[in-house]
Design a protein around this motif. Sequence first.
Motif, PDB file in Angstrom:
ATOM      1  N   TYR A   1     -88.657 104.509  30.679  1.00  0.00           N
ATOM      2  CA  TYR A   1     -88.118 103.150  30.539  1.00  0.00           C
ATOM      3  C   TYR A   1     -87.327 102.732  31.778  1.00  0.00           C
ATOM      4  O   TYR A   1     -87.413 101.590  32.234  1.00  0.00           O
TER       5      TYR A   1
ATOM      6  N   ASN B   1     -91.134  85.901  18.929  1.00  0.00           N
ATOM      7  CA  ASN B   1     -90.297  87.050  19.283  1.00  0.00           C
ATOM      8  C   ASN B   1     -90.491  87.374  20.766  1.00  0.00           C
ATOM      9  O   ASN B   1     -91.407  88.086  21.163  1.00  0.00           O
ATOM     10  N   HIS B   2     -89.600  86.831  21.609  1.00  0.00           N
ATOM     11  CA  HIS B   2     -89.768  86.982  23.053  1.00  0.00           C
ATOM     12  C   HIS B   2     -89.550  88.422  23.519  1.00  0.00           C
ATOM     13  O   HIS B   2     -90.041  88.803  24.588  1.00  0.00           O
ATOM     14  N   GLU B   3     -88.818  89.216  22.742  1.00  0.00           N
ATOM     15  CA  GLU B   3     -88.615  90.612  23.123  1.00  0.00           C
ATOM     16  C   GLU B   3     -89.923  91.393  23.096  1.00  0.00           C
ATOM     17  O   GLU B   3     -90.078  92.386  23.801  1.00  0.00           O
ATOM     18  N   ALA B   4     -90.856  90.950  22.253  1.00  0.00           N
ATOM     19  CA  ALA B   4     -92.128  91.662  22.123  1.00  0.00           C
ATOM     20  C   ALA B   4     -93.198  91.129  23.069  1.00  0.00           C
ATOM     21  O   ALA B   4     -94.343  91.576  23.018  1.00  0.00           O
TER      22      ALA B   4
ATOM     23  N   SER C   1     -94.607  97.291  33.715  1.00  0.00           N
ATOM     24  CA  SER C   1     -94.039  96.905  32.423  1.00  0.00           C
ATOM     25  C   SER C   1     -94.654  97.720  31.288  1.00  0.00           C
ATOM     26  O   SER C   1     -93.966  98.044  30.314  1.00  0.00           O
TER      27      SER C   1
ATOM     28  N   ASN D   1     -88.710 100.066  14.499  1.00  0.00           N
ATOM     29  CA  ASN D   1     -88.747  98.759  15.164  1.00  0.00           C
ATOM     30  C   ASN D   1     -89.032  98.896  16.663  1.00  0.00           C
ATOM     31  O   ASN D   1     -89.791  98.100  17.247  1.00  0.00           O
TER      32      ASN D   1
ATOM     33  N   ASP E   1     -93.693  87.161  14.730  1.00  0.00           N
ATOM     34  CA  ASP E   1     -93.307  88.483  15.198  1.00  0.00           C
ATOM     35  C   ASP E   1     -94.469  89.233  15.852  1.00  0.00           C
ATOM     36  O   ASP E   1     -94.289  90.353  16.329  1.00  0.00           O
TER      37      ASP E   1
ATOM     38  N   ARG F   1     -90.264 102.847  25.781  1.00  0.00           N
ATOM     39  CA  ARG F   1     -89.567 102.329  24.592  1.00  0.00           C
ATOM     40  C   ARG F   1     -90.177 102.914  23.319  1.00  0.00           C
ATOM     41  O   ARG F   1     -89.449 103.290  22.385  1.00  0.00           O
TER      42      ARG F   1
ATOM     43  N   SER G   1     -92.235  97.111  18.361  1.00  0.00           N
ATOM     44  CA  SER G   1     -92.103  96.115  19.428  1.00  0.00           C
ATOM     45  C   SER G   1     -92.650  96.643  20.751  1.00  0.00           C
ATOM     46  O   SER G   1     -93.267  95.898  21.522  1.00  0.00           O
TER      47      SER G   1
ATOM     48  N   ASP H   1     -92.677  99.854  28.541  1.00  0.00           N
ATOM     49  CA  ASP H   1     -92.865  99.615  27.106  1.00  0.00           C
ATOM     50  C   ASP H   1     -93.252 100.901  26.379  1.00  0.00           C
ATOM     51  O   ASP H   1     -92.801 101.144  25.255  1.00  0.00           O
TER      52      ASP H   1
ATOM     53  N   ARG I   1     -95.680  94.936  22.850  1.00  0.00           N
ATOM     54  CA  ARG I   1     -95.486  94.461  24.220  1.00  0.00           C
ATOM     55  C   ARG I   1     -96.480  95.119  25.175  1.00  0.00           C
ATOM     56  O   ARG I   1     -96.953  94.486  26.120  1.00  0.00           O
TER      57      ARG I   1
END
Length: 547
Positions: A122, A393-396, A128, A22, A329, A135, A26, A132, A30
């Motif tokens: 990170y 999906n705001h996290e992505a 950004s 995951n 998503d 991540r 994500s 990402d 992003r």
Amino acid sequence: MSATAVLVHLLGEIALLLWGINMVNSGVQRAFGSDLRWILGVGLSTRLRAFFAGLGVTTVLQSSTATALMVSSFTAGGAVDLIPALAVMLGANVGSTLIVQVLSFDISLIFPVLIFAGFVAYRQGSTSRVRDLGRVTIGLGLMLLSLHLLSETIHPIESSAVLKSVLAAIAPDPIILVLLAGILAWAAHSSVAAMLFIMSLASAGVIDNHSALAMVLGANLGTALNPLLEGTGGDPVKLRVPVGNLAIRLLGCAVALPFLDQTVTFLARFEGDPARLAANFHTLFNVALALIFILPLPSIAKLLEKVLPAQVKASDPGMPQYLDADALDTPSVALSNAAREVLRMADVVETMLRGSQDLFQSGDLSQVEAVTRTDDVVDRLYSAIRRYLSSINHEALSEEEARRLSDILAFAINLEHVGDIVDKNLMELAAKRIRNHLRLPKEALADITRMHANLLEHLQLAASVLMFQDIASARRLVAEKEHFRELERAVTQNHLEQLRSGKTAGDTSALQLDIVRDLKRIEAHIASTGHSLLEQSGELKPSRLAS
């Protein structure tokens, strides 16, 4: 270690693996969400290019399910034909095997380096995208760590007489093994997770090579169920890609199952390690399916279109057409869907403005009611768009995508305000004029018609600014607002002169001024799209909005 402790460890380690997948998914979306969508967009012109586009996107996303849902959304929206969409899935299936190939080697020393490097990127990343990618690196490290832990947990099971007896009892029936692995892959929502589990069992000697290959077939079937089940939404068109993908894999499994013994003998010549043998068969199976089925895809597509015909829907302009819930998503796709729906909303607002323009010359009260009903369509579309954007999906979301979401929502809000002004203000004035039998002077009608024409042109320009983010168009839109102000001042001054000379009655005068005032308010809402883009580019300060 007790059976309960082993089960708890396995559940935790599988959860860690899924969380790592995951994080990779994500993080990649992003960092490269719009680029991935572009790759799919330009890669769907031919079957071969679509195959490699699906392979590339799935390799970086580490999820054939995500690719399937993305492509199903394109197909349902009419943006992509079914044939290249099926070719994308053939490539996606091959792409999902590449990470399994990498993880089949002994790379246990790499995961600490990946986790540490990802943590540093990170926390210390200057952009950004770097954060990402950090991540993503952490997610890869967690996947390798979970594999290492799985191997450690499963290794003692080799001595379990109970497990050996159970597996020995079902080993002669490969169909049961296929079903067991299929359920595992479906429950895990990941063929990678299922394959790693199967490879661990094979490496520990819990299952033999024949049983491992049967379970590999089951893992391929199980992971094809996820996009099918997640893509159900009442629209048969959205099911064509996942149904076609499942049918191809089901046919492939039916053909491969009777020849597992010969396949084991053939693969064992090149690789003796059980885990590597399972990984090689996983790749070979999907490559073979791609080579066999990429040519007859047109016939398969025709069959799917016949079995799953498009629904004939009742015409309801207030029902959204592009807000596909399966794309939520995948922010880049969801934002594209929302933008297309906002353009539909702009078309409805344009219809209201044209109706408003006619009503200050004609005397049909039924047309006033028709425009008022049209505002209900605008309100319904606005509510649907707002809910859809809030569900993404705001996290992505990348920074660029977050700005895009804000721009789309702001444009929808302004369109909703324009609809309200037409409905609650202009239509009230039009109805008052008709009921009181008021006639506007020819000069006033000409001015109102000219202002309406400018608004319609500016609305089209604002939609273009939203879709293409064109700075030149934004500058023109802001400049047109100033010209509209000058026109409004000229109309008002001309009207006051006519009022002083006695050429305009008091009731008609008030009506004309109210109309001009409301048209000016509409212009302000339309022009705000240009203001927003110029603010983002640094050409306009926020304080200018108040001027």
